[in-house]
Write a protein that holds these residues in place. Sequence first.
Motif, PDB file in Angstrom:
ATOM      1  N   PHE A 130       1.130  -1.567  -0.403  1.00 43.00           N
ATOM      2  CA  PHE A 130      -0.079  -0.141  -0.195  1.00 43.00           C
ATOM      3  C   PHE A 130       0.783   1.314  -0.050  1.00 43.00           C
ATOM      4  O   PHE A 130       1.890   1.259   0.289  1.00 43.00           O
ATOM      5  CB  PHE A 130      -1.167   0.374   1.210  1.00 43.00           C
ATOM      6  CG  PHE A 130      -2.014  -1.337   1.224  1.00 43.00           C
ATOM      7  CD1 PHE A 130      -3.668  -0.766   0.670  1.00 43.00           C
ATOM      8  CD2 PHE A 130      -1.248  -1.805   1.719  1.00 43.00           C
ATOM      9  CE1 PHE A 130      -3.743  -2.417   1.066  1.00 43.00           C
ATOM     10  CE2 PHE A 130      -2.938  -3.310   1.937  1.00 43.00           C
ATOM     11  CZ  PHE A 130      -3.585  -3.237   1.166  1.00 43.00           C
ATOM     12  N   HIS A 131       0.285   2.405  -0.872  1.00 43.37           N
ATOM     13  CA  HIS A 131       1.107   3.472  -0.723  1.00 43.37           C
ATOM     14  C   HIS A 131      -0.035   4.383  -0.292  1.00 43.37           C
ATOM     15  O   HIS A 131      -0.377   5.407  -0.919  1.00 43.37           O
ATOM     16  CB  HIS A 131       1.769   3.534  -1.964  1.00 43.37           C
ATOM     17  CG  HIS A 131       2.484   4.840  -2.020  1.00 43.37           C
ATOM     18  ND1 HIS A 131       2.123   6.582  -1.386  1.00 43.37           N
ATOM     19  CD2 HIS A 131       3.990   5.030  -2.249  1.00 43.37           C
ATOM     20  CE1 HIS A 131       3.425   6.790  -1.673  1.00 43.37           C
ATOM     21  NE2 HIS A 131       4.663   6.548  -2.186  1.00 43.37           N
ATOM     22  N   PRO A 132       0.599   5.041   1.347  1.00 45.34           N
ATOM     23  CA  PRO A 132      -1.102   6.166   1.215  1.00 45.34           C
ATOM     24  C   PRO A 132      -1.025   6.950   0.426  1.00 45.34           C
ATOM     25  O   PRO A 132      -2.192   7.622   0.466  1.00 45.34           O
ATOM     26  CB  PRO A 132      -1.193   6.104   2.820  1.00 45.34           C
ATOM     27  CG  PRO A 132      -0.460   4.385   3.744  1.00 45.34           C
ATOM     28  CD  PRO A 132       0.639   4.654   2.113  1.00 45.34           C
ATOM     29  N   SER A 133       0.111   7.220   0.732  1.00 43.27           N
ATOM     30  CA  SER A 133      -0.296   9.330   0.030  1.00 43.27           C
ATOM     31  C   SER A 133      -0.412   9.002  -1.787  1.00 43.27           C
ATOM     32  O   SER A 133      -1.338   9.892  -2.313  1.00 43.27           O
ATOM     33  CB  SER A 133       0.863   9.712  -0.009  1.00 43.27           C
ATOM     34  OG  SER A 133       1.960  10.164   1.192  1.00 43.27           O
ATOM     35  N   LEU A 134      -0.081   7.669  -2.171  1.00 46.22           N
ATOM     36  CA  LEU A 134      -0.145   7.737  -3.765  1.00 46.22           C
ATOM     37  C   LEU A 134      -1.479   7.424  -3.994  1.00 46.22           C
ATOM     38  O   LEU A 134      -2.281   7.824  -5.003  1.00 46.22           O
ATOM     39  CB  LEU A 134       0.379   6.891  -4.480  1.00 46.22           C
ATOM     40  CG  LEU A 134       0.850   6.855  -5.946  1.00 46.22           C
ATOM     41  CD1 LEU A 134       1.333   8.409  -6.167  1.00 46.22           C
ATOM     42  CD2 LEU A 134       1.761   5.894  -6.324  1.00 46.22           C
ATOM     43  N   GLN A 135      -2.347   6.462  -2.845  1.00 48.23           N
ATOM     44  CA  GLN A 135      -3.690   5.952  -2.693  1.00 48.23           C
ATOM     45  C   GLN A 135      -4.604   6.616  -2.596  1.00 48.23           C
ATOM     46  O   GLN A 135      -6.105   6.418  -2.272  1.00 48.23           O
ATOM     47  CB  GLN A 135      -4.011   4.638  -2.004  1.00 48.23           C
ATOM     48  CG  GLN A 135      -2.708   3.483  -2.891  1.00 48.23           C
ATOM     49  CD  GLN A 135      -2.916   1.981  -2.572  1.00 48.23           C
ATOM     50  OE1 GLN A 135      -2.291   2.324  -1.260  1.00 48.23           O
ATOM     51  NE2 GLN A 135      -3.486   0.890  -3.142  1.00 48.23           N
ATOM     52  N   GLY A 136      -4.283   8.162  -1.594  1.00 44.29           N
ATOM     53  CA  GLY A 136      -4.735   9.059  -0.917  1.00 44.29           C
ATOM     54  C   GLY A 136      -6.066   8.653   0.214  1.00 44.29           C
ATOM     55  O   GLY A 136      -6.961   9.057  -0.256  1.00 44.29           O
ATOM     56  N   PHE A 137      -5.429   7.799   0.635  1.00 42.38           N
ATOM     57  CA  PHE A 137      -6.972   7.341   2.052  1.00 42.38           C
ATOM     58  C   PHE A 137      -4.898   7.944   3.378  1.00 42.38           C
ATOM     59  O   PHE A 137      -4.070   7.746   3.126  1.00 42.38           O
ATOM     60  CB  PHE A 137      -7.037   6.385   2.053  1.00 42.38           C
ATOM     61  CG  PHE A 137      -5.778   5.370   2.426  1.00 42.38           C
ATOM     62  CD1 PHE A 137      -5.690   3.916   3.344  1.00 42.38           C
ATOM     63  CD2 PHE A 137      -4.606   4.737   1.231  1.00 42.38           C
ATOM     64  CE1 PHE A 137      -4.985   3.310   3.269  1.00 42.38           C
ATOM     65  CE2 PHE A 137      -3.889   3.834   1.707  1.00 42.38           C
ATOM     66  CZ  PHE A 137      -3.622   2.779   2.683  1.00 42.38           C
ATOM     67  N   SER A 138      -6.373   7.619   4.460  1.00 37.21           N
ATOM     68  CA  SER A 138      -5.622   7.520   5.569  1.00 37.21           C
ATOM     69  C   SER A 138      -5.983   6.207   6.074  1.00 37.21           C
ATOM     70  O   SER A 138      -7.053   5.770   6.999  1.00 37.21           O
ATOM     71  CB  SER A 138      -6.005   8.518   6.572  1.00 37.21           C
ATOM     72  OG  SER A 138      -5.131   8.256   7.491  1.00 37.21           O
ATOM     73  N   PRO A 139      -4.563   5.444   6.454  1.00 35.73           N
ATOM     74  CA  PRO A 139      -4.322   3.610   7.715  1.00 35.73           C
ATOM     75  C   PRO A 139      -5.202   3.804   7.659  1.00 35.73           C
ATOM     76  O   PRO A 139      -5.688   3.042   8.367  1.00 35.73           O
ATOM     77  CB  PRO A 139      -3.204   3.634   7.377  1.00 35.73           C
ATOM     78  CG  PRO A 139      -2.379   4.358   7.207  1.00 35.73           C
ATOM     79  CD  PRO A 139      -2.974   5.762   6.480  1.00 35.73           C
ATOM     80  N   ASP A 140      -5.413   4.657   9.012  1.00 34.13           N
ATOM     81  CA  ASP A 140      -5.614   5.170  10.923  1.00 34.13           C
ATOM     82  C   ASP A 140      -7.269   4.755  10.615  1.00 34.13           C
ATOM     83  O   ASP A 140      -8.402   4.400  11.453  1.00 34.13           O
ATOM     84  CB  ASP A 140      -5.594   5.557  11.842  1.00 34.13           C
ATOM     85  CG  ASP A 140      -5.552   7.327  11.207  1.00 34.13           C
ATOM     86  OD1 ASP A 140      -6.207   7.417  10.190  1.00 34.13           O
ATOM     87  OD2 ASP A 140      -5.371   7.646  12.726  1.00 34.13           O
ATOM     88  N   HIS A 141      -7.944   5.690   9.393  1.00 33.42           N
ATOM     89  CA  HIS A 141      -9.747   5.234   9.466  1.00 33.42           C
ATOM     90  C   HIS A 141     -10.231   3.806   9.471  1.00 33.42           C
ATOM     91  O   HIS A 141     -10.039   3.172   9.151  1.00 33.42           O
ATOM     92  CB  HIS A 141      -9.914   6.720   7.961  1.00 33.42           C
ATOM     93  CG  HIS A 141     -11.149   6.750   8.271  1.00 33.42           C
ATOM     94  ND1 HIS A 141     -12.455   6.373   8.457  1.00 33.42           N
ATOM     95  CD2 HIS A 141     -11.466   8.110   8.228  1.00 33.42           C
ATOM     96  CE1 HIS A 141     -13.526   7.483   8.178  1.00 33.42           C
ATOM     97  NE2 HIS A 141     -13.567   8.370   7.989  1.00 33.42           N
TER      98      HIS A 141
END
Length: 293
Positions: A130-141
């Motif tokens: 996973f690449h949170p910045s590239l995929q546009g999401f906050s993984p703790d949500h």
Amino acid sequence: MTELSIDLDTITAIDVHVHVESDGHGCLSLDQELMDASAAYFRSSDNRTPTVEFLADRYREHAMAAVVFTVDATTNLGHPGISSVELCDRAAHHPDVLIPFGSVDPLQGAAAVDLARRLVREHGARGFKFHPSLQGFSPDHEAFYPLWEAIEELGVPALFHTGQNGIGAGLPGGRGIKLRYSNPILLDDVAADFPALQVILAHPSVPWQAEAISMATHKANVHIDLSGWSPRYFPPELVKAAGGMLRRKVLFGSDYPLISPERWIADAEQLGLEPEVMPGILKDNAARLLGLR
């Protein structure tokens, strides 16, 4: 599912961070502007668009194994990603050197959860990238908790980009890519709430290196891969941790094609780590984490 046939007695290293950038049919992992900006940032001169088959030949030639993956950021970038189904199926023809990880787009909700299950059960994925910045999401949500729950149940690790991001670097607004999503502390909740999920923090997590070291020290299911930087530029606190309290929890990764594994290893040999530390970093820690032992 094809069983891996990696001979740990003959390979010299396991590179846990290798990108498949082309599917060989004309589809690239990123659009051309982002590809060019990334190449300029890393000053990479190697093959910028490696396929599964190219990587198998390259790593076999150097007596190494490689964890290979792409990143599915279709929703956030508006650019269709390389198929992880095809990637895993093609990697299955090279079980002596390739360890396929899948990628799913977390913004696709239940469809991403279903695909994650199929990738492992039907196509042999051994983990996820996973690449949170590239995929546009906050993984703790909590919206993404069903995905973490599914991966935990599948019993495979999840590798997350953390820290500085070379993709989009130098472009206006960084092409809208938000660095804060790659703060490793956002994964602390994930590691705490899913204790059987093995979480790998990719890269030196600059400017949040202390957070990454703290998490890997505190939680048995958190690990750090050392990809994306030449070891000569590692933060001093990371070198100290890798040679000390985290020596069994850090993993060799190159971030190929951005850095060659040969360059990474040559530079790592100049860090002055104790001789008994490097075999763990280069191979043994990854073999244990990936269930190859």
